[in-house]
Design a protein around this motif. Structure first.
Motif, mmCIF file in Angstrom:
data_model
loop_
_atom_site.group_PDB
_atom_site.id
_atom_site.type_symbol
_atom_site.label_atom_id
_atom_site.label_comp_id
_atom_site.label_asym_id
_atom_site.label_seq_id
_atom_site.Cartn_x
_atom_site.Cartn_y
_atom_site.Cartn_z
ATOM 1 N N ILE A 264 0.859 -6.000 -2.990
ATOM 2 C CA ILE A 264 -0.216 -5.163 -2.450
ATOM 3 C C ILE A 264 -0.537 -5.600 -1.023
ATOM 4 N N THR A 265 -0.931 -4.657 -0.218
ATOM 5 C CA THR A 265 -1.229 -4.935 1.185
ATOM 6 C C THR A 265 -2.608 -5.583 1.320
ATOM 7 N N LYS A 266 -2.884 -6.109 2.498
ATOM 8 C CA LYS A 266 -4.206 -6.681 2.756
ATOM 9 C C LYS A 266 -5.290 -5.614 2.651
ATOM 10 N N SER A 267 -4.972 -4.412 3.094
ATOM 11 C CA SER A 267 -5.938 -3.314 2.985
ATOM 12 C C SER A 267 -6.286 -3.048 1.531
ATOM 13 N N GLU A 268 -5.265 -3.005 0.668
ATOM 14 C CA GLU A 268 -5.507 -2.750 -0.749
ATOM 15 C C GLU A 268 -6.331 -3.870 -1.377
ATOM 16 N N GLN A 269 -6.051 -5.109 -0.938
ATOM 17 C CA GLN A 269 -6.822 -6.235 -1.469
ATOM 18 C C GLN A 269 -8.274 -6.179 -0.994
ATOM 19 N N VAL A 270 -8.494 -5.702 0.200
ATOM 20 C CA VAL A 270 -9.865 -5.534 0.711
ATOM 21 C C VAL A 270 -10.634 -4.559 -0.168
ATOM 22 N N TYR A 271 -10.040 -3.406 -0.436
ATOM 23 C CA TYR A 271 -10.714 -2.397 -1.258
ATOM 24 C C TYR A 271 -10.990 -2.915 -2.667
ATOM 25 N N LEU A 272 -10.014 -3.598 -3.248
ATOM 26 C CA LEU A 272 -10.212 -4.170 -4.583
ATOM 27 C C LEU A 272 -11.380 -5.155 -4.573
ATOM 28 N N THR A 273 -11.402 -6.011 -3.565
ATOM 29 C CA THR A 273 -12.461 -7.028 -3.460
ATOM 30 C C THR A 273 -13.843 -6.382 -3.380
ATOM 31 N N ILE A 274 -13.967 -5.354 -2.573
ATOM 32 C CA ILE A 274 -15.256 -4.677 -2.399
ATOM 33 C C ILE A 274 -15.720 -4.048 -3.711
ATOM 34 N N HIS A 275 -14.817 -3.391 -4.409
ATOM 35 C CA HIS A 275 -15.181 -2.771 -5.691
ATOM 36 C C HIS A 275 -15.563 -3.828 -6.729
ATOM 37 N N ILE A 276 -14.812 -4.919 -6.759
ATOM 38 C CA ILE A 276 -15.110 -5.995 -7.716
ATOM 39 C C ILE A 276 -16.463 -6.624 -7.406
ATOM 40 N N GLU A 277 -16.746 -6.820 -6.130
ATOM 41 C CA GLU A 277 -18.028 -7.401 -5.712
ATOM 42 C C GLU A 277 -19.193 -6.521 -6.175
ATOM 43 N N ARG A 278 -19.035 -5.212 -6.060
ATOM 44 C CA ARG A 278 -20.093 -4.301 -6.508
ATOM 45 C C ARG A 278 -20.316 -4.412 -8.016
ATOM 46 N N LEU A 279 -19.224 -4.490 -8.772
ATOM 47 C CA LEU A 279 -19.347 -4.630 -10.227
ATOM 48 C C LEU A 279 -20.002 -5.952 -10.591
ATOM 49 N N LEU A 280 -19.606 -6.997 -9.885
ATOM 50 C CA LEU A 280 -20.150 -8.327 -10.149
ATOM 51 C C LEU A 280 -21.646 -8.379 -9.838
ATOM 52 N N SER A 281 -22.046 -7.835 -8.707
ATOM 53 C CA SER A 281 -23.463 -7.799 -8.320
ATOM 54 C C SER A 281 -24.277 -7.001 -9.336
ATOM 55 N N GLU A 282 -23.698 -5.890 -9.778
ATOM 56 C CA GLU A 282 -24.390 -5.040 -10.752
ATOM 57 C C GLU A 282 -24.595 -5.762 -12.075
ATOM 58 N N SER A 283 -23.570 -6.492 -12.534
ATOM 59 C CA SER A 283 -23.664 -7.192 -13.816
ATOM 60 C C SER A 283 -24.700 -8.311 -13.776
ATOM 61 N N ARG A 284 -24.902 -8.911 -12.604
ATOM 62 C CA ARG A 284 -25.850 -10.023 -12.477
ATOM 63 C C ARG A 284 -27.291 -9.544 -12.372
ATOM 64 N N LYS A 285 -27.468 -8.266 -12.147
ATOM 65 C CA LYS A 285 -28.820 -7.707 -12.101
ATOM 66 C C LYS A 285 -29.336 -7.357 -13.498
ATOM 67 N N LEU A 286 -28.397 -7.277 -14.445
ATOM 68 C CA LEU A 286 -28.782 -6.871 -15.804
ATOM 69 C C LEU A 286 -29.504 -7.989 -16.538
#
Length: 286
Positions: A264-286
């Protein structure tokens, strides 16, 4: 306005013939007695035509012609109903190859049912989870099949029908590509859940965006399409500011490299990271 005149290209049975329209497209004409005692080249009696189906690709017409020699025409009518309903619900046109794949699947599904042979789709849960709209349409298709063909196919069969609908959304590629895409999405989701010991809120906007991103990503990978737009300039920033999500994206990259021989390219890894970060932040608010 002068009515278009059709000539017989091939007689399928007394009620169905193949022809061509003025644009040179293959068409299927149906009507009571339309093909009775007709031969190739004969003019078609316009007053007997009940329905006209335009086949945009000659290859689809050829495959469908061969298939409909072996199965009742009712399966074609049923596939057309399902295709039209799916297009309305999804607000997009489906590849006409679904006429071939869905007719073939429905016929053999009914034959298996009559013999008491029921297959389980190992990806049923994932299809239901990652493609909820297509799965719901498939459930409605199963009800239509059962009432039209007088059978009692189980709801499990909907996951197979959903695969054909998804496949038709992707311009009719080999259905194995859809299966591989679903497995890839499942694998990535499992890595994220295992890494952070979290359960996804499948009703959340962040989860929906994540799955949508994975669908497009897996499609590009399986179809050998070029990567998404350039975002590699954000790579150092996400690496520094989202370290946990970034490490998770690296594990996903290793999984994809090992399982699919794809880097996977660096761009693809950037997008994956951003989406994962959002999921992680959301789970910690619960």
């Amino acid at each position: 306005m002068e009515q278009e005149c059709f000539h017989v290209k091939k007689v399928l049975n007394n009620n169905v013939i193949f022809s061509k329209n003025q644009e040179g497209q293959d068409i299927i004409l149906t009507g009571l007695g339309l093909g009775f005692q007709k031969r190739k080249g004969d003019p078609v009696e316009a007053e007997k035509i009940e329905r006209i189906f335009i086949l945009k690709e000659e290859a689809t017409g050829n495959r469908l012609s061969e298939l409909l020699k072996q199965i009742p025409i009712d399966y074609f009518y049923l596939a057309d109903q399902i295709k039209q309903h799916a297009e309305q619900k999804l607000s997009k046109e489906l590849n006409q190859n679904i006429y071939v794949t869905l007719c073939d699947h429905m016929y053999y599904a009914v034959e298996r049912f009559k013999q008491g042979l029921l297959f389980q789709n190992q990806l049923m849960w994932e299809i239901k989870r990652f493609y909820p709209k297509e799965y719901q349409i498939a459930l409605e298709a199963i009800k239509l099949m059962n009432s039209t063909l007088n059978v009692k196919l189980p709801e499990d069969e909907a996951s197979f029908v959903a695969l054909h609908i998804i496949n038709a959304e992707l311009n009719g590629h080999e259905i194995q590509s859809v299966i591989d895409m679903t497995r890839l999405i499942k694998g990535i989701c499992s890595i994220v859940q295992y890494e952070f010991k979290i359960d996804f809120d499948e009703n959340s906007l962040n989860y929906t965006r994540f799955i949508l991103h994975l669908k497009f990503f897996s499609q590009r990978l399986m179809m050998n399409e070029p990567p998404a737009e350039e975002a590699s300039f954000l790579y150092p920033q996400v690496q520094e500011n989202m370290p946990e999500a970034f490490q998770c994206s690296r594990k996903i990259a290793l999984y994809i490299q090992k399982s699919y021989n794809y880097t996977i390219t660096k761009s693809e890894q950037v997008y994956l990271t951003i989406h994962i970060e959002r999921l992680l932040s959301e789970s910690r608010k619960l």
